[in-house]
Design an enzyme around this catalytic site. Structure first.
Site, mmCIF file in Angstrom:
data_model
loop_
_atom_site.group_PDB
_atom_site.id
_atom_site.type_symbol
_atom_site.label_atom_id
_atom_site.label_comp_id
_atom_site.label_asym_id
_atom_site.label_seq_id
_atom_site.Cartn_x
_atom_site.Cartn_y
_atom_site.Cartn_z
ATOM 1 N N GLY A 147 30.686 13.472 41.443
ATOM 2 C CA GLY A 147 31.714 14.078 40.534
ATOM 3 C C GLY A 147 31.065 15.256 39.940
ATOM 4 O O GLY A 147 31.814 16.387 39.786
ATOM 5 N N HIS A 148 29.865 15.072 39.269
ATOM 6 C CA HIS A 148 29.443 15.999 38.166
ATOM 7 C C HIS A 148 28.813 17.354 38.747
ATOM 8 O O HIS A 148 28.521 18.271 38.108
ATOM 9 C CB HIS A 148 28.335 15.283 37.379
ATOM 10 N N GLN A 162 25.958 18.788 47.312
ATOM 11 C CA GLN A 162 25.909 20.073 47.111
ATOM 12 C C GLN A 162 26.763 21.025 47.583
ATOM 13 O O GLN A 162 27.174 22.172 47.267
ATOM 14 C CB GLN A 162 24.607 20.680 47.077
ATOM 15 N N THR A 174 33.846 -3.713 38.016
ATOM 16 C CA THR A 174 35.203 -3.416 37.777
ATOM 17 C C THR A 174 35.158 -1.742 37.745
ATOM 18 O O THR A 174 34.416 -1.024 37.328
ATOM 19 C CB THR A 174 35.440 -3.651 36.278
ATOM 20 N N CYS A 182 10.428 16.143 38.851
ATOM 21 C CA CYS A 182 9.093 15.905 38.321
ATOM 22 C C CYS A 182 9.054 14.582 37.883
ATOM 23 O O CYS A 182 9.739 13.633 37.947
ATOM 24 C CB CYS A 182 9.100 16.599 36.926
ATOM 25 N N GLY A 209 26.199 9.834 43.032
ATOM 26 C CA GLY A 209 25.498 10.419 44.238
ATOM 27 C C GLY A 209 24.385 9.426 44.605
ATOM 28 O O GLY A 209 24.171 9.046 45.747
ATOM 29 N N THR A 210 23.432 9.250 43.567
ATOM 30 C CA THR A 210 22.480 8.215 43.997
ATOM 31 C C THR A 210 22.827 6.810 44.430
ATOM 32 O O THR A 210 22.295 6.449 45.514
ATOM 33 C CB THR A 210 21.714 8.140 42.498
ATOM 34 N N ASN A 262 19.883 20.726 47.893
ATOM 35 C CA ASN A 262 20.066 21.148 46.503
ATOM 36 C C ASN A 262 18.943 21.943 45.767
ATOM 37 O O ASN A 262 19.144 22.467 44.828
ATOM 38 C CB ASN A 262 19.935 19.734 45.488
HETATM 39 C C1 LIG Z 1 21.689 16.433 46.932
HETATM 40 C C2 LIG Z 1 21.761 15.546 46.028
HETATM 41 N N1 LIG Z 1 22.163 14.272 46.301
HETATM 42 C C3 LIG Z 1 22.198 13.420 45.300
HETATM 43 C C4 LIG Z 1 22.259 13.688 43.854
HETATM 44 C C5 LIG Z 1 22.223 12.795 42.888
HETATM 45 O O1 LIG Z 1 23.633 12.568 42.425
HETATM 46 P P1 LIG Z 1 24.005 11.802 41.259
HETATM 47 O O2 LIG Z 1 23.440 12.783 40.090
HETATM 48 O O3 LIG Z 1 25.578 11.566 41.114
HETATM 49 O O4 LIG Z 1 23.440 10.573 41.065
HETATM 50 C C6 LIG Z 1 22.161 15.024 43.716
HETATM 51 C C7 LIG Z 1 21.903 15.464 42.336
HETATM 52 O O5 LIG Z 1 20.740 15.632 41.483
HETATM 53 C C8 LIG Z 1 21.940 15.984 44.351
HETATM 54 O O6 LIG Z 1 21.650 17.244 44.155
#
Ligand SMILES: Cc1ncc(COP(=O)(O)O)c(C=O)c1O
Lengths: 368, 394
Positions: free
Chosen positions: B208-209, B187, B245, B332, B72-73, B159
């Site tokens: 994914g997680h 989320q 890759t 934090c 996600g990041t 989130n």
């Molecule tokens: C709303 C939201 N965006 C992005 C992320 C980041 O995703 P990732 O942990 O896959 O980098 C999270 C997870 O903490 C999230 O809750």
């Protein structure tokens, strides 16, 4: 017992926490964040509050398999330790911020919170011993006299001491390091922290200047004649010799020392070393670690963290303590903590008001 | 530590689905770079493309719109920076980035970085007391000068408090002026129907997680015609928008998790909603001065509670000691808890923000977990309130 181990990220608090675990206590590690915006990396041997230090402490806690939290005590630390430090210097006194931190933060705010949350005690890596007697817990010097930190703990009252644990007091520092290595703690080789943790670069005078700005004033000699100027009396402590940068040399060419600081008129008195000699030290607001002592008793008094214990006769009258020294002390400053020892036992402490017998009746009394 | 923990932090990460574990494990045993032309490469490539198709189908996208990322990041960074650079590059007036004030740091921080280093002007759009974006504020912000807006980013579901956002309204408003919209749907995917095509969004983040796939897998869905400047340069594996890759195992895990999410979404939502509502009702009954946040319209598995006079940190510690694992939900810095920007944006003060707790349920949650929370929270609040008073003593 359920105990809370204060973990700075250094080797001492790490081993202290490990020993508490070994002793069968249920230990929770806590790193005290003294700033809300900690620096990422520690610099040199200073500080204990960078992000790297917090991470080091967390690594140790993980290895010990204990829960670990960071407690934000930054507001209290700022007001009760940092601001207090600046205000004391501004008032011409010489405070010890580590003592203030133990008195107001570690064994007050943190201990209170710990007790309220259901813990029984706070464990720290201080080199000091708590010995329990029928009269209650006593505070004693560590066996490693070079590392002894009983001086900075001498502000603890019996009820605080009763909830404090110092697992390192009986061990020499070198053994603590060896033990950290043997336990596989990554912090084993970390340098000791020195100096004042919140003065990141070690430049206390520069720190005070940033906080207080220029406050120019005069240097005078013992006759009252002006012998130079300075830009802030807070940059000096009684007994200081170096860094005075006086314009006029002394008549006889001998070294001159700071004898007195008068913050209102910003006058710093300088003179001969003999004039620093003090035989009677007055201090106020005494705190007794165990029981209140008799009105007069023979003891040793110590005036600095690593100062020499001086034989003295101590008299107590309510909020006033007077120590008559057998041999003179040099450079006693208002604001210093006077700690009274009976052999290895800490009897208590008080804050030096102004050494009687030296001039300077003008220093405002300590508010502590 | 009690032997069995009650895990109530599914919004942080949720257990992997057995199906996803199987798919990942099987893929890890295979050799082959999807970019290679030989038979092993072709096998790997086929795995990737089938996964891409599966992912796309479940999210209402076309396969070519799926840009696989490390999570996600990365997807949020690619969306915010990539869109800004591309839009600003084609018209230098476009410097404004409009984002909701309650975005995840993976959106807020790249935007702030662009402001600090690249001439962007970030506007944080206000939310109401339930954590929902104020659409009127977005309309005003766009109306001020529609031509200088580079992009709008508004998450699908928050989130921390779980608040669902008016994504359709955002898209409608922005598209009136041809402004692209990104939404972080990380989320939402597990419990809310998410259809990229139907939403009209220009870019959307998934990971994914949070849905039973592996950590380190994710995607940015990007409308085909939308130009984006890449962050990672190299082999150009993903439409030249992203290099590196491809990790076949992660990609498989992500696809399986997204497919399962689609299949079980309705039932899971119902299950979580009833567990959560029952738990919340009992907490409100047994603890004084508790406030349920974002109650209006939120994710079914999230319960965000403010306990007056408590320190959220102290609550976490006391619950952890009883094997109940939840979170404050806020970020934090160096482990120093910061007041939640989400709650502050919702109009709470720092004290209230500090005294809050996020309980997030997921696929494996049971009534035993919520029972444990209810049993633990009552004494924990009592203790934490006493400790709060102790700390406040001069
Ligand atoms: C709303 C939201 N965006 C992005 C992320 C980041 O995703 P990732 O942990 O896959 O980098 C999270 C997870 O903490 C999230 O809750």
């Amino acid at each position: 017992m359920r105990v809370l181990a204060a973990m700075s990220g250094g080797v001492d608090s790490a081993v202290a926490a490990a020993r508490a675990v070994d002793a069968g206590h249920r230990v929770t590690g806590v790193h005290l964040a003294l700033s809300r915006t900690p620096a990422a990396m520690r610099s040199g041997s200073r500080g204990c509050c960078s992000r790297e230090d917090a991470d080091d402490a967390r690594r140790v806690a993980d290895l010990l398999d204990i829960p670990f939290y960071v407690w934000d005590v930054s507001e209290r630390f700022q007001s009760d330790v940092v601001d207090d430090f600046v205000a004391e210097y501004a008032a011409g006194r010489t405070p010890n911020p580590c003592i203030r931190c133990n008195e107001r933060i570690k064994f007050a705010a943190v201990l209170d919170r710990a007790l309220a949350l259901g813990f029984d005690a706070v464990v720290t890596g201080h080199y000091a011993r708590r010995l329990d007697t029928t009269a209650g817990p006593e505070l004693h010097r560590a066996v490693d006299s070079a590392k002894d930190q009983s001086y900075v703990l001498a502000v603890l009252r019996p009820e605080q001491l009763a909830h404090a644990m110092f697992p390192l007091g009986g061990t020499p520092k070198s053994e603590v390091r060896a033990e950290a290595t043997q336990r596989g703690l990554a912090v084993a080789a970390k340098p000791d922290s020195h100096d004042i943790c919140f003065v990141a670069d070690g430049d206390t005078r520069g720190f005070l200047r940033r906080a207080l700005g220029d406050r120019p004033g005069r240097f005078v000699d013992e006759s009252g004649a002006t012998v130079g100027t300075h830009d802030g009396s807070y940059g000096f402590t009684v007994g200081q010799r170096r860094g005075l940068r006086l314009g006029t040399p002394a008549a006889g060419g001998e070294a001159r020392y700071v004898l007195d600081i008068e913050p209102v008129s910003r006058t710093v008195t300088v003179g001969r070393r003999e004039s620093l000699a003090t035989r009677v030290v007055d201090a106020d607001a005494p705190v007794w670690c165990t029981a209140e002592p008799p009105p007069t008793f023979p003891a040793h008094v110590q005036l600095r963290a690593h100062g020499e214990p001086l034989p003295a006769s101590v008299a107590v009258d309510g909020q006033r303590l007077t120590a008559r020294l057998e041999r003179p002390a040099y450079g006693v400053a208002a604001g210093q903590t006077l700690v009274v020892y009976e052999r290895t036992r800490v009897v208590g402490s008080a804050t030096v008001v102004v050494p009687a017998g030296r001039a300077a009746a003008t220093v405002p009394p300590s508010s502590r | 530590m009690p032997a069995t923990a009650h895990y109530l932090d599914h919004a942080a990460t949720t257990p992997m689905l057995p199906e996803a574990v199987a798919a990942v494990t099987a893929a890890l045993a295979e050799t082959g770079n999807p970019s290679s032309l030989h038979a092993s490469g072709r096998r790997a490539r086929r795995q990737v493309e089938e996964s891409r198709e599966q992912t796309a189908a479940c999210l209402g996208a076309r396969p070519a719109e799926v840009v696989l990322t490390s999570g996600g990041t990365e997807a949020d960074n690619l969306a915010v920076k990539g869109l800004y650079w591309s839009r600003q590059g084609s018209d230098p007036r476009r410097r404004r980035i409009l984002v909701s004030a309650v975005e995840h740091h993976a959106v807020l921080d790249p935007a702030a970085w662009l402001q600090a280093h690249d001439g962007a002007q970030v506007e944080l759009l206000p939310v109401d007391s339930d954590g929902r974006l104020r659409v009127d504020a977005l309309a005003d912000a766009i109306a001020r000068d529609p031509h200088d807006v580079a992009l709008v980013s508004c998450m699908w579901a928050n989130n921390e408090v779980g608040a669902l956002q008016p994504v359709a309204d955002v898209v409608a408003l922005a598209h009136e002026h041809g402004i692209p919209v990104h939404s972080d749907a990380v989320q939402a995917v597990n419990t809310v129907p998410v259809d990229f095509g139907a939403s009209g969004l220009d870019a959307m983040t998934v990971t994914g997680h949070k849905i039973g796939g592996p950590v380190g897998s994710g995607a940015l869905l990007v409308r085909r015609e939308l130009p984006l400047v890449p962050l990672l340069h190299g082999g150009g594996q993903e439409r030249d928008l992203r290099s590196g890759t491809l990790d076949v195992a992660s990609v498989r895990g992500l696809a399986v998790a997204i497919a399962c999410a689609g299949e079980h979404r309705a039932a899971l939502s119902e299950h979580l909603r009833s567990l959560r509502d029952d738990m919340e009702a009992r907490v409100v009954d047994s603890v004084a001065d508790v406030r349920v946040n974002a109650r209006l319209d939120r994710l079914p598995g999230t319960s965000h509670l403010t306990f007056a006079g408590c320190d959220g940190d102290a609550l976490l510690m006391l619950l952890d000691a009883r094997g109940v694992e939840c979170s404050t939900g806020s970020a934090c810095s160096a482990g120093v808890p910061q007041p939640s920007h989400v709650l502050l944006a919702m109009g709470r003060d720092e004290r209230a923000a500090a005294g809050s707790l996020r309980v997030s349920l997921g696929r494996t949650s049971t009534a035993a977990d919520t029972d444990a929370f209810v049993a633990a929270i009552v004494p924990a609040v009592e203790r934490a309130r006493a400790a709060g008073l102790a700390a406040a003593r001069p």
